[in-house]
Design a protein around this motif. Structure first.
Motif, PDB file in Angstrom:
ATOM      1  N   PHE A 179      24.991  -8.014  65.953  1.00  0.00           N
ATOM      2  CA  PHE A 179      26.082  -8.315  65.027  1.00  0.00           C
ATOM      3  C   PHE A 179      25.507  -8.760  63.684  1.00  0.00           C
ATOM      4  CE2 PHE A 179      27.706  -9.158  69.286  1.00  0.00           C
ATOM      5  CZ  PHE A 179      28.928  -8.505  69.280  1.00  0.00           C
ATOM      6  N   LYS A 180      26.211  -8.395  62.635  1.00  0.00           N
ATOM      7  CA  LYS A 180      25.847  -8.858  61.292  1.00  0.00           C
ATOM      8  C   LYS A 180      27.007  -9.661  60.735  1.00  0.00           C
ATOM      9  CE  LYS A 180      24.410  -7.320  56.696  1.00  0.00           C
ATOM     10  NZ  LYS A 180      24.111  -6.162  55.832  1.00  0.00           N
ATOM     11  N   PHE A 181      26.742 -10.896  60.337  1.00  0.00           N
ATOM     12  CA  PHE A 181      27.786 -11.755  59.782  1.00  0.00           C
ATOM     13  C   PHE A 181      27.995 -11.420  58.314  1.00  0.00           C
ATOM     14  CE2 PHE A 181      29.025 -16.151  58.172  1.00  0.00           C
ATOM     15  CZ  PHE A 181      30.353 -15.997  58.521  1.00  0.00           C
ATOM     16  N   GLN A 182      29.179 -10.888  58.007  1.00  0.00           N
ATOM     17  CA  GLN A 182      29.577 -10.604  56.633  1.00  0.00           C
ATOM     18  C   GLN A 182      30.867 -11.386  56.365  1.00  0.00           C
ATOM     19  OE1 GLN A 182      29.761  -6.210  56.747  1.00  0.00           O
ATOM     20  NE2 GLN A 182      27.990  -6.230  55.380  1.00  0.00           N
ATOM     21  N   PRO A 183      30.727 -12.652  55.911  1.00  0.00           N
ATOM     22  CA  PRO A 183      31.894 -13.553  55.809  1.00  0.00           C
ATOM     23  C   PRO A 183      33.101 -12.857  55.182  1.00  0.00           C
ATOM     24  CG  PRO A 183      29.886 -14.640  55.093  1.00  0.00           C
ATOM     25  CD  PRO A 183      29.539 -13.212  55.303  1.00  0.00           C
ATOM     26  N   PRO A 184      34.258 -12.993  55.815  1.00  0.00           N
ATOM     27  CA  PRO A 184      34.548 -13.866  56.977  1.00  0.00           C
ATOM     28  C   PRO A 184      34.482 -13.125  58.308  1.00  0.00           C
ATOM     29  CG  PRO A 184      36.584 -13.103  56.026  1.00  0.00           C
ATOM     30  CD  PRO A 184      35.507 -12.464  55.213  1.00  0.00           C
ATOM     31  N   ASN A 185      33.892 -11.920  58.361  1.00  0.00           N
ATOM     32  CA  ASN A 185      33.932 -11.097  59.564  1.00  0.00           C
ATOM     33  C   ASN A 185      32.538 -10.850  60.129  1.00  0.00           C
ATOM     34  OD1 ASN A 185      36.801 -10.678  59.399  1.00  0.00           O
ATOM     35  ND2 ASN A 185      36.427  -9.208  57.741  1.00  0.00           N
ATOM     36  N   PHE A 186      32.544 -10.223  61.305  1.00  0.00           N
ATOM     37  CA  PHE A 186      31.297  -9.792  61.941  1.00  0.00           C
ATOM     38  C   PHE A 186      31.301  -8.267  62.037  1.00  0.00           C
ATOM     39  CE2 PHE A 186      31.254 -14.170  63.405  1.00  0.00           C
ATOM     40  CZ  PHE A 186      29.911 -14.501  63.377  1.00  0.00           C
ATOM     41  N   GLU A 187      30.164  -7.653  61.620  1.00  0.00           N
ATOM     42  CA  GLU A 187      30.003  -6.210  61.770  1.00  0.00           C
ATOM     43  C   GLU A 187      29.340  -5.931  63.113  1.00  0.00           C
ATOM     44  OE1 GLU A 187      27.299  -2.594  59.872  1.00  0.00           O
ATOM     45  OE2 GLU A 187      27.676  -4.398  58.676  1.00  0.00           O
ATOM     46  N   VAL A 188      29.824  -4.912  63.800  1.00  0.00           N
ATOM     47  CA  VAL A 188      29.265  -4.515  65.090  1.00  0.00           C
ATOM     48  C   VAL A 188      28.271  -3.377  64.845  1.00  0.00           C
ATOM     49  CG1 VAL A 188      29.752  -3.693  67.418  1.00  0.00           C
ATOM     50  CG2 VAL A 188      31.430  -5.121  66.216  1.00  0.00           C
ATOM     51  N   TYR A 189      26.971  -3.616  65.150  1.00  0.00           N
ATOM     52  CA  TYR A 189      25.973  -2.571  64.950  1.00  0.00           C
ATOM     53  C   TYR A 189      26.127  -1.464  65.995  1.00  0.00           C
ATOM     54  CZ  TYR A 189      23.190  -5.363  61.663  1.00  0.00           C
ATOM     55  OH  TYR A 189      22.754  -6.069  60.573  1.00  0.00           O
ATOM     56  N   PRO A 190      25.937  -0.195  65.607  1.00  0.00           N
ATOM     57  CA  PRO A 190      25.947   0.890  66.600  1.00  0.00           C
ATOM     58  C   PRO A 190      24.691   0.829  67.463  1.00  0.00           C
ATOM     59  CG  PRO A 190      25.415   1.741  64.419  1.00  0.00           C
ATOM     60  CD  PRO A 190      25.807   0.306  64.231  1.00  0.00           C
ATOM     61  N   ALA A 191      24.713   1.571  68.570  1.00  0.00           N
ATOM     62  CA  ALA A 191      23.641   1.494  69.568  1.00  0.00           C
ATOM     63  C   ALA A 191      22.273   1.812  68.982  1.00  0.00           C
ATOM     64  CB  ALA A 191      23.956   2.441  70.726  1.00  0.00           C
TER      65      ALA A 191
END
Length: 707
Positions: free
Chosen positions: A138-150
């Motif tokens: 996961f990458k924290f990009q305030p205020p959300n979290f990005e879900v990395y692909p496999a």
């Protein structure tokens, strides 16, 4: 999803908030909120001011009324314990699996909803903490979290593992290398095995792998960054990886790192991997073996030579002149350049003849056995026939394919004795007469011949206490000149023959203008130094061109196909033309092959050039305190004077004042050496005293070749 009432939209007085410090979430109480500025009281009892933009996107709960510090701390501790317990119960990798294919970016509350029904602020905060801990997924990009692909996760996991491994290696290696280095530098070697036993096995394996790789390439993109971290605190030294590898025992003392740099396997063990191909070639040679030419061929080499690739027969003609016949080993009779063995030989490019070991280009079973011109053995050959006039000028020349059985493999020593006594083989005597005429004719055409005897080196004792012994090579000038002139005749003749027929070959080209008066045989250090300054190195080219110092209009090496790749390629070109009327490669195709061939010849050739110098320097280092070395002035260069160390055939420059302010070329001195470092290829002259004898102005053979 319905928002839980404990979750606040913005931070205000009485709210519990979190912010990142040192990459870790910190819990705090908002005492006052003014615009974008928050006045906080933290769990560790500190007051601080913080921009509201730095608050993590889970705010709350909010408590009304006035609270003293003890009450605030109790609430902070309560929510901190709860969030830690909740976070420990969350599997962020499972959350990543659930989110895959659903979202690419979402809020902490959405992710909390995957584990909790109507999550409150503590559960959202716990989820946020859990996701922050797995930056690979996961990458924290305030205020959300990005879900990395496999694929990104896989790459980041690999990077993370590599970073952990690198940290482990650096931590262990810095101290270990420092111990090894200080032991070497002080002369009090450390117990490397004992030190290495304290290393983590994985770290030790990585350090070994790195050092061995650095022996071949210190600028390796894979290893250079790690090496720079590991060597922090150590002084600069150009051969530091080699020294550490030797101190550790990874390589023996005096390890030839030049072979690592050239990617060249010494000895013959490398050929074991090609035993099947070697046996198949043996079977093909046996199947095609023909009747040997009836001529009586003799070879002349040093007694240690095992790869014999040339033999000759010379007969005087009744009306003057000579009939010369030569047999050259023809490994191309059953050779495949594109096979695995062929590719391996292409990489080897040349044989190496070093004081410690001889390494042949071809497998010894082939180059010293099946394909060598060993006496009594029927071998494939390229046969060259000349008729020469009384001045050794070719009147006719014809190459052809065939088979030979060499009658005898003679040595330089036995041939020299026969030529000196006049009791030797008549064919050899005739060959010597031809060679004298060939050399005289070349000098008339402008040939520059340097007679520079290299010292003979032998290595004695175990590697850890090895001594270098030096003696002057036993000279066999008539025998060696006989062979060398016949080889020059063959290479120049095949080049001229191929040029007439537009057969592309690899040529040695030295297209320089040599001033009048430089042609002849040079024997003194002064003469040789002066002559060399007029020359440039010959280059390998796919076009015919003049070789100035040999005095040939074209020169295509073909006489050493067992020892050099250029000769092997030329042999294949000539053989294919004689068999089919066409060369194996067009000029364009040969030009495309040339850069690779030239690069390999140069890379391996550097081993042949520089490794003997290492042993010379080691000899100097071992003897510098006990003796002086004879030196001859060869040139004054401004404030420096160039000297030739005659015994070692090495050059050095010293300040003019060391020689009394002015010295003449040919003037002799005895020099005392100071620092000598074989690893850095350096030595210095500490003092010099003049030898009381007449300066040597050199021996000179004039243009007509008469002595």
């Amino acid at each position: 999803m319905t928002k839980h009432p404990s979750i606040q939209s913005m931070a205000s007085a009485g709210c519990i908030v979190e912010f990142l410090q040192g990459n870790e979430p910190q819990l705090a109480w908002v005492e006052q909120a003014t615009g974008d500025k928050l006045h906080l009281f933290t769990l560790n009892k500190r007051e601080s001011k913080l921009a509201a933009s730095r608050i993590l996107p889970w705010i709350g709960p909010r408590f009304e009324g006035a609270h003293n510090r003890e009450s605030i701390l109790e609430k902070l501790r309560e929510h901190s314990r709860l969030r830690e317990e909740l976070a420990q119960g969350i599997d962020p990798l499972e959350i990543w699996e659930l989110a895959q294919g659903e979202v690419t970016v979402s809020s902490p509350a959405w992710f909390a909803g995957l584990s909790f029904e109507t999550p409150d602020v503590d559960r959202v905060a716990a989820m946020g903490r859990a996701l922050l801990a797995v930056k690979t997924h996961f990458k924290f990009q305030p205020p959300n979290f990005e879900v990395y692909p496999a694929e990104v996760v896989e790459r980041r996991l690999a990077e993370q593992a590599a970073a952990r491994e690198r940290e482990l290696v650096v931590t262990a290696g810095q101290s270990f290398f420092h111990e090894l280095w200080t032991g070497w530098a002080s002369g009090r070697r450390k117990d490397a095995a004992k030190l290495a036993a304290q290393l983590d096995p994985a770290a030790a394996a990585k350090l070994k792998e790195m050092l061995k790789a650095l022996l071949a390439d210190q600028e390796s993109p894979q290893w250079a960054p790690l090496w720079q971290q590991l060597r922090k605190g150590l002084p600069e030294h150009p051969q530091q990886p080699l020294i550490l590898a030797q101190e550790w025992g990874l390589v023996p003392p005096h390890h030839n790192f030049l072979l690592d740099q050239a990617g060249y396997d010494p000895g013959d063990a490398w050929s074991e991997a090609f035993s099947g191909e070697i046996e198949a070639m043996r079977a093909r040679i046996e199947a095609m073996r023909g009747e040997p030419d009836p001529a009586r061929f003799l070879s002349v080499d040093s007694p240690t030579t095992r790869d014999i690739d040339d033999a000759f027969r010379v007969e005087p003609l009744p009306g003057g002149g000579w009939k010369v016949r030569m047999a050259l080993a023809r490994p191309t009779a059953a050779w495949n350049f594109e096979s695995p063995l062929g590719q391996a030989v292409n990489d080897r490019a040349t044989s190496l003849y070093l004081p410690e070991q001889t390494s042949h280009m071809l497998p010894e079973a082939l180059g010293c056995g099946l394909l060598s011109l060993n006496a009594g053995q029927v071998s494939p050959a390229l046969l060259l026939d000349w008729e020469l006039d009384a001045q050794a000028a070719p009147q006719s020349f014809e190459p052809r394919l065939g088979w030979v059985r060499v009658e005898a493999n003679l040595t330089y020593e036995s041939v020299e004795r026969g030529l000196e006594s006049g009791q030797g083989d008549p064919d050899v005597a005739a060959a010597h007469q031809v060679a004298q005429a060939l050399r005289a004719a070349r000098i008339v055409r402008g040939a520059v011949i340097l007679d520079r005897p290299e010292p003979k080196m032998s290595l004695c004792g175990p590697p850890e206490a090895l001594r270098v012994e030096l003696c002057r090579q036993e000279e066999h000038p008539k025998a060696q000149m006989t062979v060398s002139e016949l080889m020059i005749l063959a290479n120049a003749s095949i080049a001229a023959w191929a040029r007439e027929r537009e057969i592309p070959l690899l040529h040695r080209v030295q297209d320089v203008s040599i001033p009048h008066g430089y042609a002849g045989v040079w024997t003194s250090p002064v003469d040789m130094h002066r002559a060399v300054k007029q020359l440039s190195g010959a280059t390998l080219e796919a076009r015919p061109g003049r070789h100035a110092s040999i005095a040939a209009e074209a020169y295509a090496p073909i006489t050493s196909p067992l020892r050099r790749l250029s000769d092997l390629v030329n042999m294949a070109q000539v053989q294919h033309f004689l068999e089919s009327g066409d060369p194996q490669h067009s000029r364009e195709a040969l030009a495309e092959l040339l850069p690779r061939i030239a690069a390999r010849l140069d890379a391996v050739g550097q081993v042949q050039r520089f490794r003997p110098r290492y042993w010379k320097l080691l000899f100097m280092q071992q003897n510098a305190r006990e003796r002086e070395f004879e030196a001859v002035v060869v040139e004054e260069c401004g404030q420096l004077t160039a000297l030739s160390l005659t015994e070692l055939q090495m050059y050095v420059r010293v300040g003019r004042e060391m020689l009394g302010g002015h010295a003449q070329p040919g003037q002799r001195f005895w020099v005392k050496l100071g620092k000598v470092d074989p690893l850095t290829n350096e030595f210095r002259v500490m003092s010099a005293r003049e030898e009381e004898e007449k300066p040597d102005v050199g021996d000179w053979f004039p243009m007509d070749g008469k002595e």
